[in-house]
Design a protein around this motif. Sequence first.
Motif, PDB file in Angstrom:
ATOM      1  N   MET A  81      -3.203   1.850  -1.226  1.00  0.00           N
ATOM      2  CA  MET A  81      -3.447   1.153   0.035  1.00  0.00           C
ATOM      3  C   MET A  81      -4.810   0.477   0.069  1.00  0.00           C
ATOM      4  SD  MET A  81      -1.787   4.068   2.513  1.00  0.00           S
ATOM      5  CE  MET A  81      -2.170   3.216   4.032  1.00  0.00           C
ATOM      6  N   GLU A  82      -5.778   1.050  -0.624  1.00  0.00           N
ATOM      7  CA  GLU A  82      -7.139   0.514  -0.601  1.00  0.00           C
ATOM      8  C   GLU A  82      -7.424  -0.421  -1.772  1.00  0.00           C
ATOM      9  OE1 GLU A  82      -9.636   3.954  -0.476  1.00  0.00           O
ATOM     10  OE2 GLU A  82      -9.386   4.242   1.699  1.00  0.00           O
ATOM     11  N   HIS A  83      -6.432  -0.680  -2.615  1.00  0.00           N
ATOM     12  CA  HIS A  83      -6.643  -1.523  -3.792  1.00  0.00           C
ATOM     13  C   HIS A  83      -6.952  -2.955  -3.361  1.00  0.00           C
ATOM     14  CE1 HIS A  83      -5.723  -3.674  -7.557  1.00  0.00           C
ATOM     15  NE2 HIS A  83      -6.093  -2.538  -8.146  1.00  0.00           N
ATOM     16  N   SER A  84      -7.698  -3.637  -4.202  1.00  0.00           N
ATOM     17  CA  SER A  84      -8.111  -5.013  -3.883  1.00  0.00           C
ATOM     18  C   SER A  84      -6.935  -5.979  -3.799  1.00  0.00           C
ATOM     19  CB  SER A  84      -9.115  -5.507  -4.935  1.00  0.00           C
ATOM     20  OG  SER A  84      -8.535  -5.480  -6.236  1.00  0.00           O
ATOM     21  N   ALA A  85      -5.763  -5.592  -4.335  1.00  0.00           N
ATOM     22  CA  ALA A  85      -4.574  -6.443  -4.235  1.00  0.00           C
ATOM     23  C   ALA A  85      -4.075  -6.545  -2.808  1.00  0.00           C
ATOM     24  CB  ALA A  85      -3.469  -5.907  -5.134  1.00  0.00           C
ATOM     25  N   GLN A  86      -4.558  -5.650  -1.933  1.00  0.00           N
ATOM     26  CA  GLN A  86      -4.242  -5.678  -0.502  1.00  0.00           C
ATOM     27  C   GLN A  86      -2.732  -5.654  -0.262  1.00  0.00           C
ATOM     28  OE1 GLN A  86      -6.480  -9.181   0.850  1.00  0.00           O
ATOM     29  NE2 GLN A  86      -8.147  -7.844   1.516  1.00  0.00           N
ATOM     30  N   LEU A  87      -2.105  -4.608  -0.730  1.00  0.00           N
ATOM     31  CA  LEU A  87      -0.672  -4.433  -0.531  1.00  0.00           C
ATOM     32  C   LEU A  87      -0.355  -4.173   0.935  1.00  0.00           C
ATOM     33  CD1 LEU A  87      -0.881  -4.108  -3.633  1.00  0.00           C
ATOM     34  CD2 LEU A  87       0.802  -2.265  -3.462  1.00  0.00           C
ATOM     35  N   SER A  88       0.739  -4.751   1.398  1.00  0.00           N
ATOM     36  CA  SER A  88       1.216  -4.440   2.745  1.00  0.00           C
ATOM     37  C   SER A  88       1.799  -3.029   2.741  1.00  0.00           C
ATOM     38  CB  SER A  88       2.286  -5.439   3.183  1.00  0.00           C
ATOM     39  OG  SER A  88       3.462  -5.275   2.394  1.00  0.00           O
ATOM     40  N   ASP A  89       2.021  -2.462   3.922  1.00  0.00           N
ATOM     41  CA  ASP A  89       2.610  -1.131   3.994  1.00  0.00           C
ATOM     42  C   ASP A  89       3.994  -1.106   3.334  1.00  0.00           C
ATOM     43  OD1 ASP A  89       0.359  -0.300   5.273  1.00  0.00           O
ATOM     44  OD2 ASP A  89       1.293   0.060   7.221  1.00  0.00           O
ATOM     45  N   GLU A  90       4.759  -2.164   3.512  1.00  0.00           N
ATOM     46  CA  GLU A  90       6.074  -2.227   2.888  1.00  0.00           C
ATOM     47  C   GLU A  90       5.947  -2.244   1.367  1.00  0.00           C
ATOM     48  OE1 GLU A  90      10.195  -4.907   2.844  1.00  0.00           O
ATOM     49  OE2 GLU A  90       8.318  -5.777   3.578  1.00  0.00           O
ATOM     50  N   GLU A  91       4.974  -2.981   0.851  1.00  0.00           N
ATOM     51  CA  GLU A  91       4.781  -3.021  -0.597  1.00  0.00           C
ATOM     52  C   GLU A  91       4.331  -1.664  -1.124  1.00  0.00           C
ATOM     53  OE1 GLU A  91       3.562  -7.645  -1.550  1.00  0.00           O
ATOM     54  OE2 GLU A  91       2.039  -6.317  -0.686  1.00  0.00           O
ATOM     55  N   GLU A 120       5.946   7.562   7.149  1.00  0.00           N
ATOM     56  CA  GLU A 120       5.060   8.458   7.893  1.00  0.00           C
ATOM     57  C   GLU A 120       3.820   8.794   7.069  1.00  0.00           C
ATOM     58  OE1 GLU A 120       5.319  12.876   9.972  1.00  0.00           O
ATOM     59  OE2 GLU A 120       7.144  11.655   9.777  1.00  0.00           O
ATOM     60  N   LEU A 121       3.989   8.969   5.754  1.00  0.00           N
ATOM     61  CA  LEU A 121       2.847   9.262   4.884  1.00  0.00           C
ATOM     62  C   LEU A 121       1.863   8.095   4.876  1.00  0.00           C
ATOM     63  CD1 LEU A 121       1.480  11.047   2.702  1.00  0.00           C
ATOM     64  CD2 LEU A 121       2.910   9.865   1.001  1.00  0.00           C
ATOM     65  N   ILE A 122       2.382   6.872   4.773  1.00  0.00           N
ATOM     66  CA  ILE A 122       1.511   5.691   4.754  1.00  0.00           C
ATOM     67  C   ILE A 122       0.751   5.566   6.066  1.00  0.00           C
ATOM     68  CG2 ILE A 122       1.523   3.162   4.671  1.00  0.00           C
ATOM     69  CD1 ILE A 122       3.950   3.449   2.737  1.00  0.00           C
ATOM     70  N   ALA A 123       1.437   5.807   7.194  1.00  0.00           N
ATOM     71  CA  ALA A 123       0.772   5.745   8.500  1.00  0.00           C
ATOM     72  C   ALA A 123      -0.325   6.803   8.589  1.00  0.00           C
ATOM     73  CB  ALA A 123       1.800   5.932   9.607  1.00  0.00           C
ATOM     74  N   LEU A 124      -0.051   7.988   8.035  1.00  0.00           N
ATOM     75  CA  LEU A 124      -1.056   9.058   8.040  1.00  0.00           C
ATOM     76  C   LEU A 124      -2.275   8.661   7.232  1.00  0.00           C
ATOM     77  CD1 LEU A 124      -1.931  12.022   8.570  1.00  0.00           C
ATOM     78  CD2 LEU A 124      -0.663  12.643   6.491  1.00  0.00           C
ATOM     79  N   LYS A 125      -2.075   8.044   6.058  1.00  0.00           N
ATOM     80  CA  LYS A 125      -3.198   7.652   5.205  1.00  0.00           C
ATOM     81  C   LYS A 125      -3.977   6.484   5.811  1.00  0.00           C
ATOM     82  CE  LYS A 125      -2.167  10.831   2.334  1.00  0.00           C
ATOM     83  NZ  LYS A 125      -3.010  12.053   2.255  1.00  0.00           N
ATOM     84  N   ARG A 126      -3.330   5.655   6.627  1.00  0.00           N
ATOM     85  CA  ARG A 126      -4.071   4.623   7.356  1.00  0.00           C
ATOM     86  C   ARG A 126      -5.067   5.266   8.319  1.00  0.00           C
ATOM     87  NH1 ARG A 126      -3.980  -0.053   4.721  1.00  0.00           N
ATOM     88  NH2 ARG A 126      -1.892  -0.881   4.372  1.00  0.00           N
ATOM     89  N   ARG A 127      -4.625   6.357   8.934  1.00  0.00           N
ATOM     90  CA  ARG A 127      -5.503   7.035   9.897  1.00  0.00           C
ATOM     91  C   ARG A 127      -6.527   7.911   9.202  1.00  0.00           C
ATOM     92  NH1 ARG A 127      -0.391   8.239  12.044  1.00  0.00           N
ATOM     93  NH2 ARG A 127      -0.689  10.460  11.528  1.00  0.00           N
TER      94      ARG A 127
END
Length: 459
Positions: free
Chosen positions: A226-236, A208-215
């Motif tokens: 989440m914004e790092h250049s490594a482009q981590l997936s939400d699961e990562e 839920e926290l990750i979804a909130l930070k996406r928004r």
Amino acid sequence: MQQPIEPQEIPPGCPAHGNVQIYGPSFGADPDSHYAQLRHFGPSAPVDIAPGVQAELVTSYDAALYVLQNPASFVRDSRRWNALNEGRVPADSPALPMMAYRPNALMSDGASHARLRRAVTDSLATINEHQLIRQTQQSANYLISQFSTDIRGQAELMAEYAQPLPLLVFSELFGCPPDIGDRVIAGISGLFEGTPGSDEVLGGALTELIALKRRRPTADLTTRLMEHSAQLSDEEVLHQLVTLLSGGTAPLAAAIGTSSALYLGEDWQMGLPVEDAVSQTLWNYAPISNYAAHYPTHDVELGDRLVRANDPILISFAAANTDPKLTQHREQLSAKAHLAFGAGPHACPAKDPAFMMTVTAVETLLNQLHDVELRVPFKSLTWAPSPWSRSLVTLPIRFTPRGVPQPTETAGSKAGRLPQQQTAAPAPSNAGPSRTNAGAAPQPKGGLFSRFLAWTRGE
């Protein structure tokens, strides 16, 4: 897994059948004697880390460095684990939560590890040192306010201070809103206490926290990952957050508790700074005592012992730090030469913030409770019977409650041990409700993080 041991090679005190057990009350009460027994085997020895779960435990400082700094021969991916793949590890084993594979930097190798590790270290590097100290002091002041006016002048420092403090700081660093922060704390606390369903609570809160930070991204560690250049997936991202929580909060709680106990203990030399107590904790009471499972890519020899490819090798950070071959000249080493934070490519990426938080937590306690002292001798404190960590079960203290005149400090008082140049972090004027025997004032609704945030707002 290992070469057979001839009966005449078994040192006195070791069981004649089976490996040495490094779990349970006997180990927890006296791990050093177990390590002394294990050293008879050489730089490593066969152990049971849980019922039916075997591993090779490295007890030598030099051998530990060899394994930790040789990623070509010793990898971290536990999907290689022979016994697990062959069905020889009990499905309900307490070793599985600590050793089973997760897609995080800790259990990855090669390019995958480099990518995840870079995202974590770059994100941690954005933490402002002064802000972290302020956050730690504020969390510490809140927790102290909850027991400092207790008319008994007593508290249990592990449960009421050392354990919740890192959880409050991490929830704030991750940018948790109150309700999510409450569930993150409940989930991670439940994991360490063995509460059923805690994994689901933590996973749901972080999802839920990750979804909130996406928004709505904000300036916090979650967003930076989440914004790092490594482009981590939400699961990562989720698994890196779980690793930071589990790998950060429990060891920090152990370090805060042990460092406080050492400083207040009967054998502490007056005038030494808090930093020395923290360093001594990291050397002699490594919070993560036995961990860092490695899997050799080929059969390897450690001293006279042969370890088969893909059989787990654990590092005893505690035994390596107290290796007799090392302690003979330890005073000549750097204060940071201990292995409490690991070494090599998988070393703890947050060792400096962790040290800083521990020092700040102990100093704040001493500054706020000027005459605080242990209710029992340090040597009689009880330790948790875990193979993984070295942590006090309880830490009973006494002090003069706030609102009662403080006794005059003397040269031998515990308060007099804190260097004079350190000034007390001011307690917020909105001191908030505190626990008393006469009955506690109403607390704000919600869990620990909600109550903490309400306290900071003066509610």
